[in-house]
Enzyme design. Structure first.
Site, PDB file in Angstrom:
ATOM      1  N   ASP A 131       0.837  -1.159  -0.007  1.00 27.83           N
ATOM      2  CA  ASP A 131       0.106  -0.022   0.141  1.00 27.83           C
ATOM      3  C   ASP A 131       0.972   1.268  -0.030  1.00 27.83           C
ATOM      4  OD1 ASP A 131      -3.243   0.349   0.780  1.00 27.83           O
ATOM      5  OD2 ASP A 131      -1.974   2.049   1.102  1.00 27.83           O
ATOM      6  N   ASN A 153      -5.473  -4.215  -6.965  1.00 27.01           N
ATOM      7  CA  ASN A 153      -6.652  -3.495  -6.235  1.00 27.01           C
ATOM      8  C   ASN A 153      -6.501  -2.342  -6.245  1.00 27.01           C
ATOM      9  OD1 ASN A 153      -8.901  -3.494  -4.184  1.00 27.01           O
ATOM     10  ND2 ASN A 153      -7.264  -2.728  -3.202  1.00 27.01           N
ATOM     11  N   TYR A 210     -12.435   7.993 -14.014  1.00 25.54           N
ATOM     12  CA  TYR A 210     -12.608   6.930 -13.184  1.00 25.54           C
ATOM     13  C   TYR A 210     -13.286   5.806 -14.354  1.00 25.54           C
ATOM     14  CZ  TYR A 210     -13.886   3.678  -9.465  1.00 25.54           C
ATOM     15  OH  TYR A 210     -14.130   2.611  -8.726  1.00 25.54           O
ATOM     16  N   LYS A 245     -11.393   2.260 -15.581  1.00 29.83           N
ATOM     17  CA  LYS A 245     -12.117   1.050 -15.023  1.00 29.83           C
ATOM     18  C   LYS A 245     -12.660   0.096 -16.135  1.00 29.83           C
ATOM     19  CE  LYS A 245     -11.292   1.465 -10.884  1.00 29.83           C
ATOM     20  NZ  LYS A 245     -10.474   0.517 -10.010  1.00 29.83           N
ATOM     21  N   THR A 251     -16.501   1.667   1.596  1.00 31.56           N
ATOM     22  CA  THR A 251     -14.948   1.837   1.826  1.00 31.56           C
ATOM     23  C   THR A 251     -14.536   3.467   1.972  1.00 31.56           C
ATOM     24  OG1 THR A 251     -14.347   2.044  -0.405  1.00 31.56           O
ATOM     25  CG2 THR A 251     -14.404  -0.278   0.527  1.00 31.56           C
TER      26      THR A 251
HETATM   27  N1  LIG Z   1     -15.902   1.075  -2.815  1.00 26.17           N
HETATM   28  C1  LIG Z   1     -16.609   0.790  -3.723  1.00 26.17           C
HETATM   29  O1  LIG Z   1     -17.764   1.382  -3.948  1.00 26.17           O
HETATM   30  C2  LIG Z   1     -15.833   0.347  -5.030  1.00 26.17           C
HETATM   31  C3  LIG Z   1     -16.622  -0.005  -6.143  1.00 26.17           C
HETATM   32  C4  LIG Z   1     -16.039  -0.569  -7.286  1.00 26.17           C
HETATM   33  C5  LIG Z   1     -14.631  -0.554  -7.330  1.00 26.17           C
HETATM   34  N2  LIG Z   1     -13.968  -0.112  -6.608  1.00 26.17           N
HETATM   35  C6  LIG Z   1     -12.610  -0.139  -6.511  1.00 26.17           C
HETATM   36  O2  LIG Z   1     -11.901  -0.981  -5.179  1.00 26.17           O
HETATM   37  C7  LIG Z   1     -10.342  -0.907  -5.365  1.00 26.17           C
HETATM   38  C8  LIG Z   1     -10.301  -0.674  -3.676  1.00 26.17           C
HETATM   39  O3  LIG Z   1     -10.891   0.626  -3.484  1.00 26.17           O
HETATM   40  P1  LIG Z   1     -11.484   0.715  -2.159  1.00 26.17           P
HETATM   41  O4  LIG Z   1     -13.036   0.820  -2.174  1.00 26.17           O
HETATM   42  O5  LIG Z   1     -11.324  -0.330  -1.234  1.00 26.17           O
HETATM   43  O6  LIG Z   1     -11.028   2.094  -1.655  1.00 26.17           O
HETATM   44  P2  LIG Z   1     -10.161   2.495  -0.481  1.00 26.17           P
HETATM   45  O7  LIG Z   1      -9.871   4.039  -0.649  1.00 26.17           O
HETATM   46  O8  LIG Z   1     -10.867   2.233   0.892  1.00 26.17           O
HETATM   47  O9  LIG Z   1      -8.701   1.759  -0.198  1.00 26.17           O
HETATM   48  C9  LIG Z   1      -7.994   1.937  -1.598  1.00 26.17           C
HETATM   49  C10 LIG Z   1      -6.461   1.615  -1.125  1.00 26.17           C
HETATM   50  O10 LIG Z   1      -5.588   1.872  -1.788  1.00 26.17           O
HETATM   51  C11 LIG Z   1      -4.320   2.610  -1.556  1.00 26.17           C
HETATM   52  N3  LIG Z   1      -3.957   3.255  -2.499  1.00 26.17           N
HETATM   53  C12 LIG Z   1      -4.378   4.617  -2.998  1.00 26.17           C
HETATM   54  N4  LIG Z   1      -3.681   4.961  -3.778  1.00 26.17           N
HETATM   55  C13 LIG Z   1      -2.408   4.135  -4.012  1.00 26.17           C
HETATM   56  C14 LIG Z   1      -1.217   3.933  -4.796  1.00 26.17           C
HETATM   57  N5  LIG Z   1      -0.889   5.057  -5.848  1.00 26.17           N
HETATM   58  N6  LIG Z   1      -0.515   2.818  -4.661  1.00 26.17           N
HETATM   59  C15 LIG Z   1      -0.730   1.912  -3.883  1.00 26.17           C
HETATM   60  N7  LIG Z   1      -2.043   2.108  -2.886  1.00 26.17           N
HETATM   61  C16 LIG Z   1      -2.756   3.112  -3.095  1.00 26.17           C
HETATM   62  C17 LIG Z   1      -5.193   3.365  -0.250  1.00 26.17           C
HETATM   63  O11 LIG Z   1      -4.146   3.812   0.742  1.00 26.17           O
HETATM   64  C18 LIG Z   1      -5.923   2.381   0.032  1.00 26.17           C
HETATM   65  O12 LIG Z   1      -5.579   1.413   1.118  1.00 26.17           O
HETATM   66  C19 LIG Z   1     -10.515   0.344  -6.177  1.00 26.17           C
HETATM   67  O13 LIG Z   1      -9.757   0.026  -7.559  1.00 26.17           O
HETATM   68  C20 LIG Z   1     -11.606   1.037  -6.343  1.00 26.17           C
HETATM   69  O14 LIG Z   1     -11.780   1.682  -7.666  1.00 26.17           O
HETATM   70  C21 LIG Z   1     -14.566   0.317  -5.325  1.00 26.17           C
END
Ligand SMILES: NC(=O)c1ccc[n+]([C@@H]2O[C@H](COP(=O)([O-])OP(=O)(O)OC[C@H]3O[C@@H](n4cnc5c(N)ncnc54)[C@H](O)[C@@H]3O)[C@@H](O)[C@H]2O)c1
Length: 291
Positions: free
Chosen positions: A37, A90, A157, A161, A192
């Site tokens: 991370d 992720n 975004y 995706k 999240t």
């Molecule tokens: N939460 C949702 O509703 C949702 C829906 C669809 C897709 N997603 C996708 O799920 C994945 C995870 O997101 P989440 O919802 O857990 O969000 P989140 O913000 O809770 O977690 C994201 C994590 O990625 C880390 N991060 C951010 N930039 C980074 C970088 N440059 N290098 C390494 N780590 C980095 C952050 O520190 C964090 O720990 C993402 O790709 C997001 O687009 C989330």
């Protein structure tokens, strides 16, 4: 013993949210976890939590947008666990939301570098290591329902995706014969901190231009939907279930099928229209060759 037992997974953005949920679920399957991370403090907290559950964890700070940092992760992972079997790409950021004209170059670049190039570098560095042994493996890319159909006021975004879905489809064909399964996770809203991605925006992507649109009603609505989304622990368990069944598209929200059906029926209707065009009659029954 499951097919994951004793194998090693590298997870990006694993300090919280969906990444940590996947780490917990794979840890329950007795996989070794290389937890990475950009946020060191949260990474340490997550590592302690996983270790308390008996999971073997190697934490490594990684900004997914930096390819050389991926190389360092690979070296440390091999030194500790010997082999790599899975990469879970992720890490992602919500980026800025707003109208077409409000999106500046730095905001676009941030989304592209993390959400798209982060996935590309992850695969570029880890796939050759998965190929090095004959035990097979997995590439799991985290896209979004936004990658399955355009979301208004969320151009960067959505584009990243959609690209991750397309990349996954491309890599599935490329890696099938190598015994590596590719899957793409497409969640809708999950509880999240994705709506607060600004916390992880490095200095080089900060812009002097104030995006007033960021306070717009679209952003606030999306934030509300994330807060009312599904509980994050479901997602990791769902990923394990889907990998066990060899699912390529991994969905977490069956209720979104209606949206996909509308898209595919629109595409069917558009093909029908093209087949009726006098300009295209010579192509209607022509055989196509697939790559
Ligand atoms: N939460 C949702 O509703 C949702 C829906 C669809 C897709 N997603 C996708 O799920 C994945 C995870 O997101 P989440 O919802 O857990 O969000 P989140 O913000 O809770 O977690 C994201 C994590 O990625 C880390 N991060 C951010 N930039 C980074 C970088 N440059 N290098 C390494 N780590 C980095 C952050 O520190 C964090 O720990 C993402 O790709 C997001 O687009 C989330």
């Amino acid at each position: 013993m499951s097919k994951f037992t004793g194998k090693t997974a590298v997870i990006s953005g694993g300090a919280e949210g969906i990444g940590l949920s996947i780490a917990k679920a794979l840890g329950e399957q007795k996989m070794n976890i290389v937890l990475t991370d950009i946020n060191e403090e949260n990474l340490q907290k997550a590592t302690l939590e996983l270790e308390a559950n008996g999971v073997c964890v190697l934490p490594v700070v990684l900004d997914v947008a930096e390819e050389d940092q991926w190389q360092a992760v690979a070296e440390q992972a091999i030194a500790r666990f010997g082999k790599i079997h899975m990469v879970v790409n992720n890490a992602g950021v919500g980026g800025e939301s707003g109208s077409i004209e409000s999106q500046n170059k730095k905001a676009w670049q941030w989304a592209l570098d993390v959400n798209l190039m982060g996935v590309v570098y992850g695969a570029k560095v880890m796939v050759p290591l998965i190929k090095q042994h004959d035990e097979g493996g997995w590439v799991v890319n985290v896209a979004s329902m936004a990658g399955m159909g355009g979301v208004p006021y969320s151009g960067a975004y959505t584009a990243t995706k959609a690209a991750v879905v397309a990349l996954s489809e491309s890599w599935a064909g490329e890696l099938e014969s190598k015994g590596i399964n590719v899957s793409v996770l497409c969640p809708a809203f999950v509880q999240t901190r994705i709506y607060d991605s600004e916390r992880n925006r490095p200095a080089q992507y900060q812009s002097d231009m104030v995006n007033l649109d960021n306070e717009n009603s679209f952003f606030n609505k999306a934030k509300e939907m994330v807060k009312n989304g599904i509980e994050v622990s479901i997602v990791g368990k769902r990923v394990v279930e889907a990998l066990n069944d060899g699912e390529f598209y991994i969905f977490t929200h069956p209720n979104y099928h209606a949206v996909m059906k509308k898209r595919s029926s629109d595409i069917d209707a558009a093909f029908k229209k093209s087949s009726e065009s006098p300009l295209l009659q010579h192509l209607v029954n022509q055989k196509i060759e697939m790559l």
